[in-house]
Design a protein around this motif. Structure first.
Motif, PDB file in Angstrom:
ATOM      1  N   ASP A  56       4.842  -7.142 -17.462  1.00  0.00           N
ATOM      2  CA  ASP A  56       5.943  -7.519 -17.713  1.00  0.00           C
ATOM      3  C   ASP A  56       6.303  -8.907 -17.387  1.00  0.00           C
ATOM      4  N   PRO A  57       6.903  -9.794 -18.380  1.00  0.00           N
ATOM      5  CA  PRO A  57       7.106 -11.175 -18.141  1.00  0.00           C
ATOM      6  C   PRO A  57       7.824 -11.783 -16.664  1.00  0.00           C
ATOM      7  N   ASP A  58       8.580 -10.661 -16.480  1.00  0.00           N
ATOM      8  CA  ASP A  58       9.547 -10.863 -15.265  1.00  0.00           C
ATOM      9  C   ASP A  58       8.908 -10.279 -14.037  1.00  0.00           C
ATOM     10  N   GLU A  59       7.762  -9.666 -13.963  1.00  0.00           N
ATOM     11  CA  GLU A  59       7.314  -9.185 -13.024  1.00  0.00           C
ATOM     12  C   GLU A  59       6.589 -10.389 -11.824  1.00  0.00           C
ATOM     13  N   ARG A  60       6.735  -9.903 -10.750  1.00  0.00           N
ATOM     14  CA  ARG A  60       6.130 -10.891  -9.609  1.00  0.00           C
ATOM     15  C   ARG A  60       5.308 -10.359  -8.699  1.00  0.00           C
ATOM     16  N   LEU A  61       4.413 -10.950  -8.108  1.00  0.00           N
ATOM     17  CA  LEU A  61       3.047 -10.578  -7.412  1.00  0.00           C
ATOM     18  C   LEU A  61       3.418 -10.651  -5.938  1.00  0.00           C
ATOM     19  N   ARG A  62       3.252  -9.757  -5.136  1.00  0.00           N
ATOM     20  CA  ARG A  62       3.783  -9.820  -3.714  1.00  0.00           C
ATOM     21  C   ARG A  62       2.637  -9.977  -2.665  1.00  0.00           C
ATOM     22  N   THR A  63       2.725 -11.077  -1.862  1.00  0.00           N
ATOM     23  CA  THR A  63       2.036 -10.960  -0.664  1.00  0.00           C
ATOM     24  C   THR A  63       2.938 -10.407   0.549  1.00  0.00           C
ATOM     25  N   SER A  64       2.073  -9.584   1.357  1.00  0.00           N
ATOM     26  CA  SER A  64       2.841  -8.795   2.348  1.00  0.00           C
ATOM     27  C   SER A  64       2.257  -9.109   3.579  1.00  0.00           C
ATOM     28  N   VAL A  65       3.244  -8.964   4.634  1.00  0.00           N
ATOM     29  CA  VAL A  65       2.759  -9.058   6.241  1.00  0.00           C
ATOM     30  C   VAL A  65       3.031  -7.552   6.773  1.00  0.00           C
ATOM     31  N   THR A  66       2.072  -6.732   7.384  1.00  0.00           N
ATOM     32  CA  THR A  66       2.272  -5.643   8.098  1.00  0.00           C
ATOM     33  C   THR A  66       1.634  -5.467   9.370  1.00  0.00           C
ATOM     34  N   ALA A  67       2.116  -4.570   9.907  1.00  0.00           N
ATOM     35  CA  ALA A  67       1.493  -4.249  11.312  1.00  0.00           C
ATOM     36  C   ALA A  67       1.532  -2.779  11.814  1.00  0.00           C
ATOM     37  N   ALA A  68       0.820  -2.402  12.823  1.00  0.00           N
ATOM     38  CA  ALA A  68       0.788  -1.082  13.225  1.00  0.00           C
ATOM     39  C   ALA A  68       2.218  -0.632  13.598  1.00  0.00           C
ATOM     40  N   GLN A  69       2.871  -1.665  14.502  1.00  0.00           N
ATOM     41  CA  GLN A  69       4.252  -1.327  14.991  1.00  0.00           C
ATOM     42  C   GLN A  69       4.592  -2.763  15.697  1.00  0.00           C
ATOM     43  N   ILE A  70       5.749  -2.786  16.042  1.00  0.00           N
ATOM     44  CA  ILE A  70       6.336  -3.942  16.378  1.00  0.00           C
ATOM     45  C   ILE A  70       7.253  -3.389  17.776  1.00  0.00           C
ATOM     46  N   SER A  71       6.786  -3.642  19.090  1.00  0.00           N
ATOM     47  CA  SER A  71       7.244  -3.326  20.200  1.00  0.00           C
ATOM     48  C   SER A  71       8.674  -4.146  20.592  1.00  0.00           C
ATOM     49  N   ALA A  72       9.427  -3.440  21.366  1.00  0.00           N
ATOM     50  CA  ALA A  72      10.411  -4.182  21.736  1.00  0.00           C
ATOM     51  C   ALA A  72      10.352  -5.632  22.376  1.00  0.00           C
ATOM     52  N   GLY A  73      11.029  -6.409  21.832  1.00  0.00           N
ATOM     53  CA  GLY A  73      10.824  -7.727  22.209  1.00  0.00           C
ATOM     54  C   GLY A  73      10.238  -8.600  20.967  1.00  0.00           C
ATOM     55  N   GLY A  74       9.991  -8.181  20.187  1.00  0.00           N
ATOM     56  CA  GLY A  74       9.056  -8.685  19.186  1.00  0.00           C
ATOM     57  C   GLY A  74       7.827  -8.724  19.389  1.00  0.00           C
ATOM     58  N   ILE A  75       7.135  -8.013  20.176  1.00  0.00           N
ATOM     59  CA  ILE A  75       5.710  -8.184  20.571  1.00  0.00           C
ATOM     60  C   ILE A  75       4.763  -7.141  19.832  1.00  0.00           C
ATOM     61  N   LEU A  76       3.778  -7.838  19.224  1.00  0.00           N
ATOM     62  CA  LEU A  76       2.618  -7.032  18.510  1.00  0.00           C
ATOM     63  C   LEU A  76       1.457  -7.019  19.530  1.00  0.00           C
ATOM     64  N   ASP A  77       0.969  -5.856  19.888  1.00  0.00           N
ATOM     65  CA  ASP A  77      -0.296  -5.449  20.819  1.00  0.00           C
ATOM     66  C   ASP A  77      -1.429  -5.703  19.922  1.00  0.00           C
ATOM     67  N   GLY A  78      -1.330  -5.592  18.644  1.00  0.00           N
ATOM     68  CA  GLY A  78      -2.594  -5.530  17.781  1.00  0.00           C
ATOM     69  C   GLY A  78      -2.432  -6.825  16.775  1.00  0.00           C
ATOM     70  N   ASP A  79      -3.157  -6.441  15.637  1.00  0.00           N
ATOM     71  CA  ASP A  79      -3.384  -7.486  14.674  1.00  0.00           C
ATOM     72  C   ASP A  79      -1.903  -7.548  13.849  1.00  0.00           C
ATOM     73  N   LEU A  80      -1.835  -8.677  13.193  1.00  0.00           N
ATOM     74  CA  LEU A  80      -0.895  -8.719  11.853  1.00  0.00           C
ATOM     75  C   LEU A  80      -1.650  -9.020  10.922  1.00  0.00           C
ATOM     76  N   TRP A  81      -1.265  -8.288   9.602  1.00  0.00           N
ATOM     77  CA  TRP A  81      -2.204  -8.217   8.408  1.00  0.00           C
ATOM     78  C   TRP A  81      -1.456  -8.885   7.370  1.00  0.00           C
ATOM     79  N   LEU A  82      -2.204  -9.966   6.795  1.00  0.00           N
ATOM     80  CA  LEU A  82      -1.688 -10.701   5.599  1.00  0.00           C
ATOM     81  C   LEU A  82      -2.358  -9.874   4.428  1.00  0.00           C
ATOM     82  N   VAL A  83      -1.578  -9.471   3.568  1.00  0.00           N
ATOM     83  CA  VAL A  83      -2.271  -8.621   2.358  1.00  0.00           C
ATOM     84  C   VAL A  83      -1.919  -9.345   1.273  1.00  0.00           C
TER      85      VAL A  83
END
Length: 471
Positions: free
Chosen positions: A120-147
């Motif tokens: 579709d001409p109006d469709e867009r391609l999405r780049t996402s950021v994901t994580a296993a989980q975000i703990s209290a205070g905004g701290i990630l104990d593991g990796d952040l994934w750029l997909v």
């Protein structure tokens, strides 16, 4: 030629006039009253003088002049060539239209048509950021994934600013970094890891000359490509050895600049299946991506859209699947694919083969005002034609797709004519020593098409000695 032209036109008018007179003869029983007739004055010119002919009868002369001009141009221009010109459904000129030739970046027209047939001409391609989980205070104990989502114009503001023609179309990675912060992330105790698994990891097309890669004429292909896959682009282009890790590294730097603590160094690898969304950024629309690819002849965009097409049609994000999808899509669209060889999506591969008939029919079937038509460069104004045809009658009147690689020059598109009409044309030259050798052909072609119909004046087709009707 003039001696033959005049009798032919007069004969045509004479026959037409005779037929009209025969139909206008009154029945024998009717007697005309001539008492009120006024004797007409002798005409300034004979009834059959060309000065009294409708302008329409001069049209074949304009066509003949165009054919004569293009014949002479083809005969004096180097290399093998094909050329097809039409006005509406009427073919004005054709030369070797079925000859398969390398089109250079004219190949992008085929890629664009195939992509828009499935996305579709109006469709867009999405780049996402994901994580296993975000703990209290905004701290990630593991990796952040750029997909990566296949966005071909994902980049940073300095990269976008270095292009000559502005504003450059791009998806700002800075906006994604801001979105990660807005999600509350303050510290990443692992790494930022780039995931390019949407497509395969084949970086270059097998048939490309080695100089393309050695000279960094195009960056490595990846579903997660930032800044066209280049780590440096100012004084010297330097490609990322690992595009996904390179993209993750750029995001790492942007996050650190914003005060987010990132413990580890960037890496690459597929994200685990169980992650939560943190942030995302969308590309421009598919219509905008296709338009930019055509107007600026963006090779990287063409090749990534080819892989996206392969994923959508063949279930595999590869160039091979994309090439098969282009060929099948054009056939499904009813276009003449005899002699077609799809070696890549950009036209960089000298092994591509198309015909002028295919390109011409493709142009004749695109949507009016759609992504392909609006994406064509305009002579003397935009894109790859911004510096061509400047200060000539062709400026602003020709819209087209250029193409040039070693030994190849092509130009196809539309020309607005002097009488308000429009011509569709496709031209390809092969076997020239360098692109500059193809420029005179294209310059003369554009001038000839913009001048059409070069109608003769009355002095050229009529006998001397009679004043114009208006005089």
């Amino acid at each position: 030629m003039r001696r033959l032209l005049l009798p032919a036109i007069l004969a045509l008018v004479a026959v037409s006039s005779g037929v009209a007179a025969a139909r206008a003869v009154p029945p024998a029983s009717v007697v005309a009253d001539t008492s009120d007739l006024v004797v007409a004055q002798a005409p300034d010119a004979p009834v059959l003088t060309p000065r009294r002919l409708p302008a329409l009868l001069a049209q074949p002369i304009g066509t003949a002049r165009l054919v004569q001009s293009l014949d002479a141009l083809a005969a004096t221009s180097p290399g093998a060539k094909c050329l097809l010109v039409s006005e509406g459904t009427r073919v004005l000129y054709d030369r070797d239209v079925a000859a398969p030739l390398a089109p250079a970046s004219g190949m992008k027209l085929l890629t664009a048509a195939a992509v828009l047939a499935h996305v579709d001409p109006d469709e867009r391609l999405r780049t996402s950021v994901t994580a296993a989980q975000i703990s209290a205070g905004g701290i990630l104990d593991g990796d952040l994934w750029l997909v990566g989502g296949g966005d071909p114009v994902l980049g940073t503001a300095p990269w976008a600013a270095h292009f000559i023609r502005q504003p450059a179309l791009f998806t700002p990675l800075e906006g994604l970094a801001d979105a990660v912060m807005a999600a509350g992330v303050t510290e990443i105790r692992g790494r930022v890891v780039g995931d390019e698994s949407r497509y395969d990891q084949v970086r270059y097309i097998e048939g490309w000359p080695e100089r393309y890669i050695a000279d960094d004429q195009i960056g490595p292909l990846s579903a997660l490509s930032v800044n066209d896959g280049f780590a440096e682009w100012e004084a010297l282009d330097v490609a990322f050895p690992d595009p996904a890790a390179g993209a993750a590294g750029v995001l790492t730097d942007l996050l650190r600049q914003r005060g987010v603590v990132v413990a580890g160094e960037a890496a690459s690898g597929p994200a685990p299946g169980s992650t939560v969304a943190v942030a995302s950024v969308d590309s421009p629309t598919m219509a905008e991506l296709v338009g930019q690819m055509l107007r600026e002849s963006d090779n990287g965009t063409a090749e990534l859209l080819l892989k996206e097409l392969g994923l959508r049609v063949g279930g595999e994000g590869s160039s091979a699947a994309g090439r098969a999808a282009v060929a099948s899509s054009l056939s499904t669209l009813g276009l003449p694919t005899e002699g077609l060889v799809v070696a890549d999506g950009s036209g960089l591969d000298p092994g591509n083969r198309v015909t002028c008939r295919l390109v011409h029919e493709l142009l004749g079937n695109i949507a009016e005002g759609g992504a392909i038509e609006s994406g064509l460069a305009v002579a003397g104004t935009t894109g790859t034609l911004a510096r061509r045809f400047v200060d000539t009658p062709v400026s602003g009147q020709l819209r087209g797709k250029t193409g040039s690689i070693r030994g190849v020059a092509s130009l196809s598109g539309f020309v607005a004519t002097r009488d308000g009409g429009e011509l569709t044309f496709a031209s390809i030259q092969n076997g020239i020593d360098r692109f500059d050798d193809g420029v005179p052909f294209q310059d003369s072609l554009g001038a000839a098409l913009a001048a059409y119909p070069a109608l003769p004046s009355l002095d050229e087709i009529g006998p001397d000695g009679y004043p114009d009707a208006a005089s």
